[in-house]
Design an enzyme around this catalytic site. Structure first.
Site, PDB file in Angstrom:
ATOM      1  N   ASP A 196      -3.696  38.013  -8.673  1.00  0.00           N
ATOM      2  CA  ASP A 196      -4.567  39.189  -8.712  1.00  0.00           C
ATOM      3  C   ASP A 196      -5.320  38.998 -10.466  1.00  0.00           C
ATOM      4  O   ASP A 196      -4.703  38.336 -11.172  1.00  0.00           O
ATOM      5  CB  ASP A 196      -4.118  40.502  -8.610  1.00  0.00           C
ATOM      6  CG  ASP A 196      -3.073  40.868  -9.603  1.00  0.00           C
ATOM      7  OD1 ASP A 196      -2.808  40.790 -10.836  1.00  0.00           O
ATOM      8  OD2 ASP A 196      -1.777  41.475  -8.746  1.00  0.00           O
ATOM      9  N   ALA A 197      -6.171  39.643 -10.491  1.00  0.00           N
ATOM     10  CA  ALA A 197      -6.787  39.621 -12.063  1.00  0.00           C
ATOM     11  C   ALA A 197      -5.858  39.911 -13.301  1.00  0.00           C
ATOM     12  O   ALA A 197      -5.913  39.387 -14.274  1.00  0.00           O
ATOM     13  CB  ALA A 197      -7.977  40.487 -12.200  1.00  0.00           C
TER      14      ALA A 197
END
Length: 189
Positions: free
Chosen positions: A41-42
């Site tokens: 995920d970011a």
């Protein structure tokens, strides 16, 4: 077959298409026609593998192949051994129970890069690094696991996939390296 290792920086999304507010893989990876084998995920950082080989991509990403992914999670608070045992047994996240995994305390090396921006600092609340070695990799799994046992993750770094280790590769955030398609490291080919 091409296989690329990237040290994915914090804030980068795991797609090549442009995003209005975040960096994408296209900002770091110049090799054409490769795709991520799994995702981060970011808000997570660290080792991400990209390949143009669909079979290899599946062997890396799909849980049925049980390829170990190692993560260092900096959690809020000071968990004890009982918390690590609970993580290792598997955690009920409501929609599924995680597979058993390896869990232990971690002492990140001095070579761990600084995160930009840094995590929030609170003088009255300690933080602890733990290492989790999982074979699933479902959406935000490590973050959900640590939160479920009462210790939310503040920083998450994937440090290994199979026998590959981000520090052995010597990659700084945003750097890539081509890996040989048939290599002596186990667990990928």
């Amino acid at each position: 077959m091409r296989l690329i290792a990237l040290n994915k920086p914090f804030g980068t999304i795991c797609q090549f298409s442009a995003h209005d507010t975040r960096a994408s893989l296209a900002d770091w990876v110049q090799t054409p026609d490769v795709y991520p084998a799994g995702r981060l995920d970011a808000d997570s950082e660290g080792l991400l593998l990209l390949t143009d080989d669909g079979a290899l991509q599946a062997r890396i990403a799909e849980p049925r192949h049980k390829l170990v992914k190692r993560y260092w999670a900096q959690v809020e608070g000071a968990p004890g051994g009982d918390v690590l045992e609970a993580l290792a047994r598997g955690v009920d996240l409501g929609d599924y129970v995680t597979r058993p995994c390896r869990a232990g305390f971690a002492e990140p090396p001095a070579t761990l890069w600084a995160r930009n921006p840094p995590i929030r600092y609170r003088a009255a609340i300690p933080t602890t690094w733990i290492e989790l070695a999982i074979t699933e990799g479902k959406n935000r799994q490590v973050r959900r696991m640590t939160a479920a046992v009462g210790f939310p993750t503040l920083r998450l770094v994937r440090v290994g996939i199979g026998a590959l280790d981000i520090f052995a590769l010597g990659l700084a955030p945003g750097q890539t390296t081509a890996l040989p398609p048939h290599s002596p490291w186990d667990g990928l080919a």
